[in-house]
Design a protein around this motif. Sequence first.
Motif, PDB file in Angstrom:
ATOM      1  N   GLY A 215       0.956  -1.215  -0.084  1.00  0.00           N
ATOM      2  CA  GLY A 215       0.194  -0.148  -0.098  1.00  0.00           C
ATOM      3  C   GLY A 215       0.724   1.303   0.307  1.00  0.00           C
ATOM      4  N   LEU A 216       0.491   3.095   0.209  1.00  0.00           N
ATOM      5  CA  LEU A 216       1.244   3.374   0.339  1.00  0.00           C
ATOM      6  C   LEU A 216       0.835   3.863   1.802  1.00  0.00           C
ATOM      7  CD1 LEU A 216       1.929   6.076  -0.859  1.00  0.00           C
ATOM      8  CD2 LEU A 216      -0.541   7.326  -1.492  1.00  0.00           C
ATOM      9  N   VAL A 217       2.018   4.580   2.191  1.00  0.00           N
ATOM     10  CA  VAL A 217       2.574   5.255   3.407  1.00  0.00           C
ATOM     11  C   VAL A 217       3.230   5.948   2.950  1.00  0.00           C
ATOM     12  CG1 VAL A 217       1.968   2.405   4.347  1.00  0.00           C
ATOM     13  CG2 VAL A 217       4.636   3.583   3.983  1.00  0.00           C
ATOM     14  N   GLN A 218       3.752   6.394   5.097  1.00  0.00           N
ATOM     15  CA  GLN A 218       4.624   7.730   4.830  1.00  0.00           C
ATOM     16  C   GLN A 218       5.575   7.417   5.550  1.00  0.00           C
ATOM     17  OE1 GLN A 218       2.037  10.946   6.854  1.00  0.00           O
ATOM     18  NE2 GLN A 218       1.269  11.599   5.294  1.00  0.00           N
ATOM     19  N   PRO A 219       6.555   7.878   5.333  1.00  0.00           N
ATOM     20  CA  PRO A 219       7.742   7.586   6.054  1.00  0.00           C
ATOM     21  C   PRO A 219       7.901   7.736   7.373  1.00  0.00           C
ATOM     22  CG  PRO A 219       8.211   9.511   4.119  1.00  0.00           C
ATOM     23  CD  PRO A 219       6.758   9.234   4.602  1.00  0.00           C
ATOM     24  N   ARG A 220       8.736   6.368   7.624  1.00  0.00           N
ATOM     25  CA  ARG A 220       8.979   6.281   9.197  1.00  0.00           C
ATOM     26  C   ARG A 220       7.328   5.148   9.436  1.00  0.00           C
ATOM     27  NH1 ARG A 220      10.531  11.472   8.792  1.00  0.00           N
ATOM     28  NH2 ARG A 220       8.697  12.417   9.565  1.00  0.00           N
ATOM     29  N   ASP A 221       6.581   5.287   8.728  1.00  0.00           N
ATOM     30  CA  ASP A 221       5.419   4.442   8.957  1.00  0.00           C
ATOM     31  C   ASP A 221       5.472   2.586   9.495  1.00  0.00           C
ATOM     32  OD1 ASP A 221       2.966   6.030   7.427  1.00  0.00           O
ATOM     33  OD2 ASP A 221       4.306   5.844   9.170  1.00  0.00           O
ATOM     34  N   SER A 222       4.799   2.183   9.704  1.00  0.00           N
ATOM     35  CA  SER A 222       5.229   0.730   9.576  1.00  0.00           C
ATOM     36  C   SER A 222       3.771  -0.447   8.666  1.00  0.00           C
ATOM     37  CB  SER A 222       5.148   0.126  10.831  1.00  0.00           C
ATOM     38  OG  SER A 222       5.972   0.343  11.410  1.00  0.00           O
ATOM     39  N   LEU A 223       4.575  -1.448   7.946  1.00  0.00           N
ATOM     40  CA  LEU A 223       3.367  -2.233   6.934  1.00  0.00           C
ATOM     41  C   LEU A 223       3.894  -3.536   6.873  1.00  0.00           C
ATOM     42  CD1 LEU A 223       1.158  -1.054   5.013  1.00  0.00           C
ATOM     43  CD2 LEU A 223       2.710  -1.201   3.059  1.00  0.00           C
ATOM     44  N   ARG A 224       3.028  -4.518   7.746  1.00  0.00           N
ATOM     45  CA  ARG A 224       3.421  -5.987   7.465  1.00  0.00           C
ATOM     46  C   ARG A 224       2.781  -6.575   5.899  1.00  0.00           C
ATOM     47  NH1 ARG A 224       1.221 -10.350  10.965  1.00  0.00           N
ATOM     48  NH2 ARG A 224      -0.518 -10.706  10.094  1.00  0.00           N
ATOM     49  N   LEU A 225       3.706  -7.278   5.392  1.00  0.00           N
ATOM     50  CA  LEU A 225       3.515  -8.392   4.015  1.00  0.00           C
ATOM     51  C   LEU A 225       3.737  -9.134   4.690  1.00  0.00           C
ATOM     52  CD1 LEU A 225       6.103  -6.546   1.380  1.00  0.00           C
ATOM     53  CD2 LEU A 225       3.807  -5.444   2.288  1.00  0.00           C
ATOM     54  N   SER A 226       2.393 -10.254   3.939  1.00  0.00           N
ATOM     55  CA  SER A 226       2.151 -11.568   3.890  1.00  0.00           C
ATOM     56  C   SER A 226       1.736 -11.875   2.978  1.00  0.00           C
ATOM     57  CB  SER A 226       0.686 -11.541   4.537  1.00  0.00           C
ATOM     58  OG  SER A 226       0.132 -10.736   5.501  1.00  0.00           O
ATOM     59  N   CYS A 227       2.553 -13.781   2.615  1.00  0.00           N
ATOM     60  CA  CYS A 227       2.614 -14.241   2.288  1.00  0.00           C
ATOM     61  C   CYS A 227       1.872 -15.802   1.932  1.00  0.00           C
ATOM     62  CB  CYS A 227       3.780 -14.855   1.217  1.00  0.00           C
ATOM     63  SG  CYS A 227       4.720 -15.699  -0.226  1.00  0.00           S
ATOM     64  N   ALA A 228       0.573 -15.920   1.009  1.00  0.00           N
ATOM     65  CA  ALA A 228      -0.099 -17.073   1.678  1.00  0.00           C
ATOM     66  C   ALA A 228       0.845 -18.429   0.529  1.00  0.00           C
ATOM     67  CB  ALA A 228      -0.976 -17.112   1.835  1.00  0.00           C
ATOM     68  N   ALA A 229       0.985 -19.586   1.267  1.00  0.00           N
ATOM     69  CA  ALA A 229       1.259 -20.977   0.027  1.00  0.00           C
ATOM     70  C   ALA A 229      -0.347 -21.480  -0.235  1.00  0.00           C
ATOM     71  CB  ALA A 229       2.393 -21.814   1.200  1.00  0.00           C
ATOM     72  N   ALA A 230       0.164 -22.175  -1.644  1.00  0.00           N
ATOM     73  CA  ALA A 230      -1.139 -22.191  -2.507  1.00  0.00           C
ATOM     74  C   ALA A 230      -2.068 -23.918  -1.212  1.00  0.00           C
ATOM     75  CB  ALA A 230      -0.524 -22.652  -3.248  1.00  0.00           C
ATOM     76  N   SER A 231      -3.101 -23.476  -1.135  1.00  0.00           N
ATOM     77  CA  SER A 231      -4.093 -24.910  -0.124  1.00  0.00           C
ATOM     78  C   SER A 231      -2.694 -26.145   0.141  1.00  0.00           C
ATOM     79  CB  SER A 231      -5.458 -25.222  -0.248  1.00  0.00           C
ATOM     80  OG  SER A 231      -5.406 -25.565  -1.852  1.00  0.00           O
ATOM     81  N   GLU A 232      -2.557 -26.664  -1.366  1.00  0.00           N
ATOM     82  CA  GLU A 232      -1.431 -28.080  -1.296  1.00  0.00           C
ATOM     83  C   GLU A 232      -0.253 -27.813  -0.745  1.00  0.00           C
ATOM     84  OE1 GLU A 232      -2.811 -26.525  -3.791  1.00  0.00           O
ATOM     85  OE2 GLU A 232      -1.683 -25.843  -5.619  1.00  0.00           O
ATOM     86  N   ARG A 233       0.393 -26.978  -0.637  1.00  0.00           N
ATOM     87  CA  ARG A 233       1.534 -26.258  -0.161  1.00  0.00           C
ATOM     88  C   ARG A 233       1.626 -26.563   1.175  1.00  0.00           C
ATOM     89  NH1 ARG A 233       4.453 -24.103  -4.238  1.00  0.00           N
ATOM     90  NH2 ARG A 233       6.875 -24.165  -2.354  1.00  0.00           N
ATOM     91  N   THR A 234       3.127 -26.354   1.375  1.00  0.00           N
ATOM     92  CA  THR A 234       3.748 -26.528   2.568  1.00  0.00           C
ATOM     93  C   THR A 234       4.932 -25.909   2.750  1.00  0.00           C
ATOM     94  OG1 THR A 234       4.488 -27.124   4.662  1.00  0.00           O
ATOM     95  CG2 THR A 234       4.239 -28.488   3.396  1.00  0.00           C
ATOM     96  N   PHE A 235       5.425 -24.645   3.611  1.00  0.00           N
ATOM     97  CA  PHE A 235       6.755 -24.194   3.211  1.00  0.00           C
ATOM     98  C   PHE A 235       7.851 -25.052   4.563  1.00  0.00           C
ATOM     99  CE2 PHE A 235       5.610 -20.429   1.355  1.00  0.00           C
ATOM    100  CZ  PHE A 235       4.647 -19.583   1.785  1.00  0.00           C
ATOM    101  N   SER A 236       7.521 -26.303   5.245  1.00  0.00           N
ATOM    102  CA  SER A 236       8.051 -26.960   5.935  1.00  0.00           C
ATOM    103  C   SER A 236       9.558 -27.376   5.047  1.00  0.00           C
ATOM    104  CB  SER A 236       7.300 -28.093   6.401  1.00  0.00           C
ATOM    105  OG  SER A 236       8.182 -28.995   6.962  1.00  0.00           O
ATOM    106  N   GLY A 237      10.778 -27.646   5.195  1.00  0.00           N
ATOM    107  CA  GLY A 237      11.736 -27.924   4.073  1.00  0.00           C
ATOM    108  C   GLY A 237      11.869 -27.070   3.225  1.00  0.00           C
ATOM    109  N   TYR A 238      11.007 -26.096   3.163  1.00  0.00           N
ATOM    110  CA  TYR A 238      11.220 -25.014   2.003  1.00  0.00           C
ATOM    111  C   TYR A 238      12.334 -24.059   2.918  1.00  0.00           C
ATOM    112  CZ  TYR A 238       8.311 -26.749  -1.745  1.00  0.00           C
ATOM    113  OH  TYR A 238       8.377 -27.743  -2.470  1.00  0.00           O
ATOM    114  N   ALA A 239      13.527 -22.973   1.669  1.00  0.00           N
ATOM    115  CA  ALA A 239      13.657 -21.869   2.659  1.00  0.00           C
ATOM    116  C   ALA A 239      12.485 -20.739   1.255  1.00  0.00           C
ATOM    117  CB  ALA A 239      15.492 -21.857   1.214  1.00  0.00           C
ATOM    118  N   VAL A 240      12.672 -19.462   2.143  1.00  0.00           N
ATOM    119  CA  VAL A 240      11.366 -18.820   1.669  1.00  0.00           C
ATOM    120  C   VAL A 240      12.260 -17.309   1.936  1.00  0.00           C
ATOM    121  CG1 VAL A 240       9.117 -20.119   2.492  1.00  0.00           C
ATOM    122  CG2 VAL A 240      10.542 -18.605   3.899  1.00  0.00           C
ATOM    123  N   GLY A 241      11.542 -15.980   1.026  1.00  0.00           N
ATOM    124  CA  GLY A 241      11.899 -14.640   1.579  1.00  0.00           C
ATOM    125  C   GLY A 241      11.828 -14.050   0.364  1.00  0.00           C
ATOM    126  N   TRP A 242      12.149 -12.490   0.530  1.00  0.00           N
ATOM    127  CA  TRP A 242      11.393 -11.795  -0.220  1.00  0.00           C
ATOM    128  C   TRP A 242      12.080 -11.193  -0.914  1.00  0.00           C
ATOM    129  CZ3 TRP A 242       6.599 -10.584  -0.156  1.00  0.00           C
ATOM    130  CH2 TRP A 242       6.040 -10.982   1.534  1.00  0.00           C
TER     131      TRP A 242
END
Length: 124
Positions: free
Chosen positions: A10-37
């Motif tokens: 989204g659009l935020v001002q300097p010094r603000d905070s924001l949290r991004l989320s990333c959902a895996a597809a229903s049949e997927r799991t992050f177990s055993g995976y490296a994950v990142g941004w």
Amino acid sequence: QAPLVESGGGLVQPRDSLRLSCAAASERTFSGYAVGWFRQAPGKGREFVAALSPWSHSTQYSESVKGRFTISKDNTSNTLYLQMNSLKPEDTAVYYCVARSTKGNIYALDWSDWGQGTQVTVSS
């Protein structure tokens, strides 16, 4: 269905905070995976932001976000997060969630799975 889906940009001002989320597809799991941004600013290439590695049990951040951003993972909901604090205009970019099941250079772009990206704009 895309393997990874980001949200929270989204659009935020300097010094603000924001949290991004990333959902895996229903049949997927992050177990055993490296994950990142990764992120891509206007007119620039994609760059590493942060990653969690199950093989080295480590968390890595780029120097530009270290101390301000925090990557975390909820294994129950198969969701990856990026908490971004003290945002700066130079953090403006499209942010991508990534995942890989094989070992490799986490700073490189050869991750197997990418989300579609979510726009973060920091502006006063």
